[in-house]
Design an enzyme around this catalytic site. Structure first.
Site, mmCIF file in Angstrom:
data_model
loop_
_atom_site.group_PDB
_atom_site.id
_atom_site.type_symbol
_atom_site.label_atom_id
_atom_site.label_comp_id
_atom_site.label_asym_id
_atom_site.label_seq_id
_atom_site.Cartn_x
_atom_site.Cartn_y
_atom_site.Cartn_z
ATOM 1 N N ARG A 33 0.837 -1.197 0.000
ATOM 2 C CA ARG A 33 0.000 0.000 0.000
ATOM 3 C C ARG A 33 0.872 1.247 0.000
ATOM 4 O O ARG A 33 1.498 1.577 1.016
ATOM 5 C CB ARG A 33 -0.918 -0.023 1.230
ATOM 6 C CG ARG A 33 -1.984 -1.114 1.166
ATOM 7 C CD ARG A 33 -2.832 -0.998 -0.084
ATOM 8 N NE ARG A 33 -4.114 -1.702 0.033
ATOM 9 C CZ ARG A 33 -5.073 -1.611 -0.884
ATOM 10 N NH1 ARG A 33 -4.896 -0.882 -1.980
ATOM 11 N NH2 ARG A 33 -6.211 -2.257 -0.721
ATOM 12 N N ALA A 59 -10.793 -6.876 -1.885
ATOM 13 C CA ALA A 59 -11.616 -5.672 -2.024
ATOM 14 C C ALA A 59 -11.220 -4.923 -3.279
ATOM 15 O O ALA A 59 -10.146 -5.150 -3.838
ATOM 16 C CB ALA A 59 -11.440 -4.769 -0.809
ATOM 17 N N GLU A 107 -14.235 -8.800 -7.402
ATOM 18 C CA GLU A 107 -12.959 -8.631 -6.701
ATOM 19 C C GLU A 107 -12.502 -9.929 -6.057
ATOM 20 O O GLU A 107 -11.308 -10.240 -6.044
ATOM 21 C CB GLU A 107 -13.077 -7.516 -5.658
ATOM 22 C CG GLU A 107 -13.275 -6.128 -6.263
ATOM 23 C CD GLU A 107 -12.117 -5.680 -7.147
ATOM 24 O OE1 GLU A 107 -10.963 -6.108 -6.899
ATOM 25 O OE2 GLU A 107 -12.368 -4.915 -8.100
ATOM 26 N N GLU A 147 -8.930 -11.453 -7.223
ATOM 27 C CA GLU A 147 -7.803 -11.440 -6.277
ATOM 28 C C GLU A 147 -7.472 -12.802 -5.687
ATOM 29 O O GLU A 147 -6.353 -13.032 -5.240
ATOM 30 C CB GLU A 147 -8.078 -10.424 -5.162
ATOM 31 C CG GLU A 147 -8.203 -9.000 -5.693
ATOM 32 C CD GLU A 147 -8.175 -7.946 -4.598
ATOM 33 O OE1 GLU A 147 -8.275 -8.290 -3.404
ATOM 34 O OE2 GLU A 147 -8.056 -6.755 -4.955
ATOM 35 N N GLU A 202 -3.597 -6.434 -14.334
ATOM 36 C CA GLU A 202 -2.229 -6.685 -14.806
ATOM 37 C C GLU A 202 -1.183 -6.109 -13.850
ATOM 38 O O GLU A 202 -0.145 -6.716 -13.609
ATOM 39 C CB GLU A 202 -2.072 -6.068 -16.199
ATOM 40 C CG GLU A 202 -0.758 -6.389 -16.890
ATOM 41 C CD GLU A 202 -0.584 -5.539 -18.140
ATOM 42 O OE1 GLU A 202 0.541 -5.473 -18.637
ATOM 43 O OE2 GLU A 202 -1.569 -4.918 -18.569
#
Lengths: 183, 183
Positions: A69, A81, A98, A102, A144
Site C-alpha cells: 500500500r 476488495a 474482486e 484477487e 495486470e
C-alpha cells in the site's frame, strides 16, 4: 457546544466547488452554514466507493491478500476488495468480481455484513462488506499491475491477529470482528 | 498475478510530487516501480492522523457522539475522536483531549485497543483506538464550531447496532466489536 436534538447539529449547504481532479480522488470545497449561523468550509475527498469480502470455507479457513500500500509504504494483510467501476455499480457484483480477481474463488452463499464509512471526517468513501461461503476454486485474474500474495488461515487465528493489533486494515478488522459474532 | 513471497509484491519509490495543498488534506502523486519493472503512479491523500476513544462506565454504558458529516451529508453516531494537532503528537494525549472536548469526560484507566489504517488504498490516515474506563465528569469544551449530540447507551445495545448495520462509522465499528471480545 453540546446539544440534544439533531436540528441543533445539522449543517446547511451554501456552495460546493471542485478544487482538485485526480486519478481516483477529487477534492471538493463545500461551504456550509453551521447551527450557529456561521459559515464553515469543509474539504471532501470524493471517492467512487468499494466492496470487500471475507471468504470462509467449510473448514473455517479464510482467504486474505497481502498487498503493498503506497500511502503507508508497507504491505498490509486485507480481505479481498476493490473500487466500484462506477458509483452506481451493483456492490454485490463488485464484491464477486474482486473476490474472483484477487483469489480465484467464487462463492455460492453471500451475506451482507454491513456498510462502513471509512473516513466520514474527510471522505465520502463507503465500503460494502460481505461474508462469502460455499467457496469453489476458479481462476485468479488480478489486474495486470496488481500484485498480491494470497494467504489462507483459520478464522480464529485471524480474529486473534485483529485483537493483537497485527491486522490493521479497517475494513478487514470490521469484517473479521463482525463475523466472529455471526459464525 | 498472485505470488507467494513479499519481495514479489514490493514497490520501489521513484518519485513523489505534491499536487494539491488543502485545508486538512494534501495530495501527493507517487511514482513507484512495480515488481514487473513497470512504473505506476499512485495518488495519496496525506492526513495528519487521529485518535479515537470508546468510553465505558462502571454500569456498562458507553458514550457516543452524533455529528453531522459533510462528506456524506448526514449525521453519524461515532465514538469521540479527533485529528492529531501534529503528526508527532502523543496519540494517547490526543485521545484524552478529544474525550474531554466532546463529552466532558475524563478517565483513569486507558487501554490501547489497536491502530487502524482507515483507507490504505488512497490515504495514509492512521487512527489510534482506545478503551477508556473509570470515567468521571468534567466540563465538555468542544471547538467553537463543533456541534455534537452526546449519546449514552448500554454497550450491548451499541454492539447490536453495529451488527444490525445501524452504526456505520468504521472506527466506531472496530472499537465496539473489538471491545466485545475484551469486556
Amino acid at each position: 457546544m453540546i446539544f440534544q436534538n439533531d436540528d441543533s447539529i445539522m449543517e446547511k449547504n451554501l456552495s460546493r466547488e471542485r478544487v482538485f481532479d485526480g486519478i481516483i480522488l477529487h477534492i471538493d470545497h463545500v461551504t456550509n452554514e453551521l447551527p450557529n449561523g456561521k459559515a464553515a468550509k469543509r474539504e471532501i475527498a470524493v471517492h467512487v466507493g468499494a466492496s470487500a469480502v471475507l471468504p470462509i470455507d467449510g473448514e473455517g479457513n479464510i482467504y486474505l491478500v497481502r498487498q503493498f500500500r503506497a500511502p503507508i509504504d508497507q504491505i498490509l494483510l486485507e480481505i479481498p476488495a476493490g473500487k466500484l467501476d462506477s458509483v452506481d455499480e451493483d456492490r454485490l457484483l463488485a464484491a464477486k468480481r474482486e473476490l474472483k480477481e484477487e483469489t480465484g474463488l467464487e462463492a455460492e452463499n453471500w451475506l451482507h455484513l454491513t456498510d462502513t464509512f471509512t473516513t466520514p471526517g474527510f471522505s465520502n468513501e463507503r465500503i460494502s462488506l460481505y461474508l462469502a461461503r460455499e467457496l469453489h476454486q476458479s481462476d485468479a485474474c488480478p489486474d495486470e499491475d496488481e500484485f498480491l500474495n494470497l494467504v489462507k488461515l483459520p478464522f480464529k487465528e485471524a480474529l486473534d491477529m485483529v485483537l493483537r493489533g497485527e491486522i490493521r486494515d479497517a475494513k478487514t478488522q470490521i469484517a473479521i470482528c463482525m463475523a466472529s459474532h455471526l459464525i
